[in-house]
Scaffold this active site. Structure first.
Site, mmCIF file in Angstrom:
data_model
loop_
_atom_site.group_PDB
_atom_site.id
_atom_site.type_symbol
_atom_site.label_atom_id
_atom_site.label_comp_id
_atom_site.label_asym_id
_atom_site.label_seq_id
_atom_site.Cartn_x
_atom_site.Cartn_y
_atom_site.Cartn_z
ATOM 1 C CD GLU A 153 -3.098 -0.984 2.147
ATOM 2 O OE1 GLU A 153 -2.918 -0.275 3.142
ATOM 3 O OE2 GLU A 153 -4.159 -1.588 1.935
ATOM 4 C CD GLU A 327 -3.904 -6.066 2.647
ATOM 5 O OE1 GLU A 327 -4.610 -5.378 3.405
ATOM 6 O OE2 GLU A 327 -2.674 -5.956 2.586
HETATM 7 C C1 GAL Z 1 -4.306 -2.742 5.012
HETATM 8 C C2 GAL Z 1 -2.847 -3.148 5.128
HETATM 9 C C3 GAL Z 1 -2.678 -4.378 5.979
HETATM 10 C C4 GAL Z 1 -3.478 -4.260 7.237
HETATM 11 C C5 GAL Z 1 -4.909 -4.010 6.878
HETATM 12 C C6 GAL Z 1 -5.847 -3.904 8.058
HETATM 13 O O1 GAL Z 1 -4.449 -1.420 4.657
HETATM 14 O O2 GAL Z 1 -2.291 -3.399 3.856
HETATM 15 O O3 GAL Z 1 -1.322 -4.566 6.271
HETATM 16 O O4 GAL Z 1 -2.960 -3.227 8.003
HETATM 17 O O5 GAL Z 1 -4.997 -2.797 6.192
HETATM 18 O O6 GAL Z 1 -7.159 -3.666 7.636
#
Ligand code: GAL
Length: 669
Positions: A153, A327
């Protein structure tokens, strides 16, 4: 590229895993359970630098080798990450100048969380390249590793801008390259104003820490520079990987474009495909929580019906092709102002919606809830104690759906409407906001959600995209109109709508000599005489055709030459004009007006449309239609009796999904 474990239409699921967080004796069970659940990809390593290289040049790959072997023994394909989002303590102690400086407070942003590096630091660039090479050298020809994620990110936590000494030096030489002479820079920025003229390039300051607002042209130049720094940083890391990993793909997990402050089309350019991290609940709360609390409350457990899709289409637009969700939110997160549980069914719905909008692989964040450190309150597919979480069954459901879809080709979605988005619009409207809430992203999103309400597929495209296949092209708000866009639009016979503020600035943030809308005057014979902005709680009525609508926030007063006036404000001044296929809307308006206007323009462009119930959305890939119910009430789909359903049926349950086959564009509600 080795994609052998996907369905033939390219679909598969995955998960984010942190072997370094768990005792090694758990790894085999984890891997087995992943396979049993139907997961095919596992992403690892994005924060593991302190374990991969505990001391300078002392690499420990043994644990990573064993983790990869364990996961691969269950048939899982590995997505390996470069760990540059988390430089370890020994490196920061050796080179504290890697740390970024907060442009607002002027304080160093220190070690102790993540993303603590400055994109302008030449030392860090070298270190990032070094660790990327080390990993790619070791795993770049390993068949168990199918691809790479760069960093994590990029730009998250507001890290694009830094007021460090390295950033200042970098900016000075960037200015020299762009402007050539200091006189040219002073003229371009208008530095005679307030005696801001610089004597030399090496006396240039960053636009931070001044008494009151700094020159907008200076700010714009700094944002352009910072965007290029991020892109340059990633390009170095990508090149390092590609040198040693010729057969493996490279992606990056993007956050929403607006939060990066970067030209994401350029950032995406050297990647094989784009990935996106989808967290519908937290993001809805951030967008709507303060300003539209009733809406935020209503969609608190589902996310707004168009908000997730907006980012999915944004990601598809970055390269005009399929993407991954790297994710996917599986339950409550830990970072929102409040962190509700998704309504039952939503994890399945979000996953299938991502697929409907062009995702090929959806990977869940994370496998198992962390027992320690910052994200203990973030759900995983397993609880920290290994109990299956609520999302488990929903993921199992998705694997069943994918099996049903397996024999159906899923070409990427096709849209007849283009929404032109460009980071410069965001920069200009943030730098010179002039009124509250009239930022470029909010304006683009209003068009997007209106079009989606009319069941129209939308492509979010860059200002230099090929626009020839679109029947309707919308430029929601683009103060700086690049020359290639102007010439593409000049040659276009499609219906084109410009929103307020289009063409209002030159590339160096000045008012064009001929006034706004500047270069667009070659398409529409109008001139903006003046602009007023209104308090967010003030609206002014106007009539269009037979009804009254409202103008709000941003209103321009137009002088109209040979263009025809299609709507007047109450004051009788022109608010909407057209000339041939070009339209200019001089104000921001309520949703009802936009719905009416879009209906008319779609009709003119001969694009099928159909108003959807508030909570129902549909999307199509080839002959496969998907319907999603964001509401808490069931909904009956109005489809022919003999419709062949691949999932669900004509009764769409609350928070449910139906999928069916179509020959032609049928009306699904
Ligand atoms: C994302 C990030 C992850 C984790 C996640 C939690 O933005 O890439 O590492 O922090 O959020 O929701």
């Amino acid at each position: 590229m080795n994609d052998s474990n996907r369905h033939s239409n390219g679909l598969a699921l995955g998960v984010c895993y942190y072997p370094e967080h768990w005792p090694e004796q758990d790894w085999a069970d984890d891997a087995r359970q992943m396979r049993e659940l139907g997961l095919r990809y596992v992403r690892i390593g994005e924060f593991a630098w302190s374990r991969i290289e505990p001391r300078r040049n002392e690499f420990d790959f043994d644990w990573l080798d064993r983790a990869i072997a364990t996961l691969a023994s269950e048939g899982l394909k590995i997505v390996l990450c470069t760990p540059t989002a988390t430089p370890p303590k020994w490196l920061i102690d050796e080179h504290p100048e890697i740390l970024p400086v907060d442009p607002v407070t002027g304080r160093v942003r220190g070690f102790g969380s993540r993303r603590h590096y400055d994109f302008s630091s030449p030392v860090y660039l070298e270190e990032a390249e070094r660790i990327s090479v080390a990993l790619a050298h070791r795993y770049g020809r390993d068949e168990r590793v199918v691809g790479w994620q760069t960093d994590n990110e990029l730009c998250c936590h507001d890290t694009t801008h830094s007021a460090s000494a390295a950033a200042r030096l970098g900016f000075q030489s960037w200015c020299e390259d762009r402007y050539g002479s200091i006189d040219a820079l002073n003229t371009a920025w208008g530095n005679v104003f307030w005696s801001m003229e610089y004597p030399t390039f090496d006396s240039i300051e960053l636009p931070a820490g001044a008494v009151t607002e700094t020159n907008p042209a200076h700010q714009l130049a700094y944002r352009r520079f910072a965007s290029e720094q991020v892109i340059g940083f990633q390009n170095t890391c990508i090149a390092a990987i590609r040198d040693h990993a010729p057969e493996q793909w490279v992606t990056h997990n993007f956050i929403p474009m607006k939060d990066t402050q970067v030209d994401c089309f350029q950032l995406a350019q050297p990647l094989d495909f784009v990935s996106y991290d989808s967290y519908p609940l937290g993001r809805t709360e951030y967008l709507l929580g303060r300003e539209e609390p009733a809406l935020a409350r209503r969609y608190m457990r589902t996310g707004h019906p168009d908000y997730t899709a907006y980012y999915l289409d944004q990601c598809r637009g970055l390269k005009g092709r399929g993407f991954w969700i790297m994710e996917q939110q599986p339950g409550p997160v830990n970072w929102g102002p409040s962190n509700p549980r998704p309504a039952p069914g939503m994890v399945t719905l979000w996953t299938l919606e991502a697929i409907a909008h062009g995702a090929e692989v959806v990977s869940f964040f994370r496998w198992r809830q962390a027992r320690f450190a910052q994200e203990q309150m973030h759900a995983g597919l397993l609880g920290s104690d290994r109990r299956k979480s609520d999302a488990w069954q929903e993921v199992a459901t998705v694997t069943e759906v994918l099996a049903r879809l397996a024999d159906h080709p899923l070409p990427q979605p096709v849209a007849q409407v283009a929404l032109v988005v460009d980071v410069s619009a965001q920069w200009v409207t943030e730098i010179e906001h002039q009124g509250q809430r009239s930022d470029a992203q909010r304006i683009a999103f209003q068009y997007y959600r209106t079009l989606r309400r009319l069941n129209v597929a939308v492509d979010l495209v860059s200002a230099d995209a090929d626009l020839s296949s679109y029947g309707l092209i919308i430029v929601p708000s683009l103060p700086i109109v690049p020359a290639p866009l102007l010439s593409a639009l000049e040659q276009s016979a499609s219906t084109v709508l410009f929103g307020p503020r289009c063409g209002a600035k030159t590339a160096e943030f000045q008012i064009p000599e001929q006034g706004a809308p500047g270069v667009l005057q070659s398409l529409i014979d109008i001139r903006v005489n003046s602009v007023e902005t209104l308090r967010p709680d003030v609206r002014e009525g106007f009539s269009y055709q037979d009804a009254t609508f409202h103008s709000c926030l941003w209103c321009e007063d137009l002088e109209v030459g040979s263009a025809s006036v299609e709507m007047h404000y109450q004051s009788q001044r022109p608010g909407l004009v057209r000339q041939g296929n070009y339209w200019y809307l001089a104000t921001l308006t309520d949703d009802d007006f936009l719905l009416r206007l879009m209906t008319d323009l779609l009709a003119e462009a001969d694009i099928p449309r159909q108003q959807m119930p508030e909570d129902i959305r549909c999307h199509r890939r080839g002959s496969v239609w998907f319907a999603f119910n964001y509401g808490a009430q069931p909904h009956s789909l109005d489809l022919p009796q003999d419709t062949e359903f691949l999932w669900g049926g004509p009764e769409l349950p609350a928070h449910g999904v139906s999928i069916w086959l179509v020959e032609a564009a049928e009306t699904p509600v």
